[in-house]
Design an enzyme around this catalytic site. Sequence first.
Site, PDB file in Angstrom:
ATOM      1  N   SER A  63       1.164   5.004  -2.502  1.00  0.00           N
ATOM      2  CA  SER A  63       0.520   6.085  -1.979  1.00  0.00           C
ATOM      3  C   SER A  63      -0.122   7.087  -2.993  1.00  0.00           C
ATOM      4  CB  SER A  63       1.527   6.657  -1.302  1.00  0.00           C
ATOM      5  OG  SER A  63       1.144   7.685   0.029  1.00  0.00           O
TER       6      SER A  63
ATOM      7  N   ASP B 113      -2.083   1.126   8.614  1.00  0.00           N
ATOM      8  CA  ASP B 113      -2.043   2.515   7.848  1.00  0.00           C
ATOM      9  C   ASP B 113      -2.639   3.771   8.339  1.00  0.00           C
ATOM     10  OD1 ASP B 113      -1.054   4.450   6.226  1.00  0.00           O
ATOM     11  OD2 ASP B 113      -1.022   3.202   4.432  1.00  0.00           O
TER      12      ASP B 113
ATOM     13  N   HIS C 248       2.334   2.777   6.875  1.00  0.00           N
ATOM     14  CA  HIS C 248       2.363   2.940   5.409  1.00  0.00           C
ATOM     15  C   HIS C 248       3.676   2.278   4.837  1.00  0.00           C
ATOM     16  CE1 HIS C 248       0.659   5.635   2.340  1.00  0.00           C
ATOM     17  NE2 HIS C 248       1.744   6.213   2.157  1.00  0.00           N
TER      18      HIS C 248
END
Length: 647
Positions: free
Chosen positions: A198, A304, A335
């Site tokens: 991320s 995601d 995610h």
Amino acid sequence: MPKRTRFTTTRTLVTAAVAALVAALLTPAAAHGTPRESRPVYSYAHAIREAVWVDTGLDGDGDGRTDRVAADIVRPREPAAQGRKVPVIMDASPYYSCCGRGNESQKKTYDADGHVVQMPLFYDNYFVPRGYAVVGVDLAGTNRSDGCVDVGGRSDVLSAKAVIDWLNGRAKAYTSRTGNTTVRAGWTDGRTGMIGKSWDGTIANGVAATGVKGLRTIVPISAISSWYDYYFQQGAPLYDSGPEWLSDYVDSPDARARCAAVQRKLVDGAPRSGDLTPLWTERDYVKDAKKVRASVFLVHGMQDLNVRTKHLGQWWDALAKNGVKRKIWLSQTGHVDPFDFRRGAWVDTLHRWFDHELLGYDNGIDREPMADIERRPDHWVTSPVWPPNGTRLTTLRPAPGSEPGVGALRLRPATGTATFTDDPRHSETDWAAQLDRPTPDKAGFTTAPLTRDLRLSGSSEVTVTATPTTTTAHLSAVLVDVGPATIRDYADAAEGITTLTDRTCWGASTAGDSACFKETRAKVTDVGYTVVSRGWADLGTWADPGKGAPLVPGRSYTITVDLAATDHVVPRGHRLALIVAGTDKDLIDPPSTTPTLTLDLARTSARLPLVGGAGAFARATAAAAGPAPHPAALKGVHGPRSTPRVP
């Protein structure tokens, strides 16, 4: 694939003296032939733990002194004692104190001397015994670092780059945040690999795009490649807030007090109009892909909806264009870190990747297939290159059907129109569930049931010619696989996994840093359709993707909407569908008006990356019967979640 041998907390740790002896026997200079795998021969319990503060050369907080960022280091003691240098695995993150890392939200902990006790995730537990140093960097403005968070800008990127410069002898570091005692990184050979999920992986992308020497490889997991595309797509707002919210979310308490000017710049530079401003240009790493020296092992969930796979597609394509060495994993998850959806294979592959890229071991990983793709839950296939050879952008055309908004998708052009009215209460899951029924909020077009499998691999685009009734309009374009399947439940809060209570161990442990983590399994659901890819745009950006303008009601506009990258096989017997609609609830914000849009089907098309191109599509639909509408709604996952997300 079988899991690698694991260390547990009950296994007796070898002493430092024995580890040093074994290590000496296994060094490349002493070994016969070239090593193929680093071994856990060093003591984790006796590893050196230290902290340094690296001078970034920036003064982001405007206090009159250059900012220093904290770097916590865990490295094996034995190589340093023998005068041998080690490579570095580095995770630069804003999350080490505010929010935690990994599925269990681990934070850094420290002893009385300020040395790190728990370094989040398994990297130090696993790789330090194998002869690597692991460095956890607090981005500027977070945890123990000076400066301010600027959400992917110069401060974020250069605060991490400065650490690589220090590791290679090009920057200064100090033994404390405010003192004058300098420290050198004489224990490392400077070869660095960056990793992170991320925001952490985003920083790896950004640092690689500076071309910094010494960065040999990056492993970005679910990472952003352009911050504009995190908040907007082609002018359509994806969230109801901007980067200033995210900055405030991760700022350390003292940074919040001193970084008001940076916060104001984030607000002023990122207007909610969706215009492409200099702030966003600075945070676009794709434009600098030509500077990347490091190899890239990219991991992303194809579902995601936080860091959407548009980031993956545009970054991958830019790296390919510039000849960057690449590897990719694509999962069915949202995610989620690969440690939590394919743990054994992930640790093994990451180990071999770092051994090859940082230690130079000829272990064959560079000759293996480029791509691993999760075709169904826990079932993986490989592709020698990605997208596969023979993939061609193929133009498909929508055509009217027997009922309004229930049309066909085919190769040959058609005429006619389709009309829908934006309804912000509905999302892509609502449209897909009613695909075979006329509804006022969408236009749907499907193939007949396929007679052969059809594979999409890469990024798609949909060109729409639409006439609005109001001065503003947002568009959504969605590709759907219509047919029964068991998939990971990416719309669930855990985005495709279930966390269990049992733990498995991946490296050596100490009393303050366990290598044992909760196991997971796939969380699956049965569906009647699967959304394959999606994209959005503000129709007002039809003439200039960087700046929107009011529309003239009754005038037609043509715009091309980019769709997220994917790799998906539509099986024989299923149908491929295209949906064009307005606001995709909880994925984009609605426009200021409620337009009705009329599509000119003769000037509307989809360009899809089909393996085998137009010929494959023709063969898959040649003997197919006409679409057979279903009287009942199709079952899918729950609608997208509206909870705030952080990358």
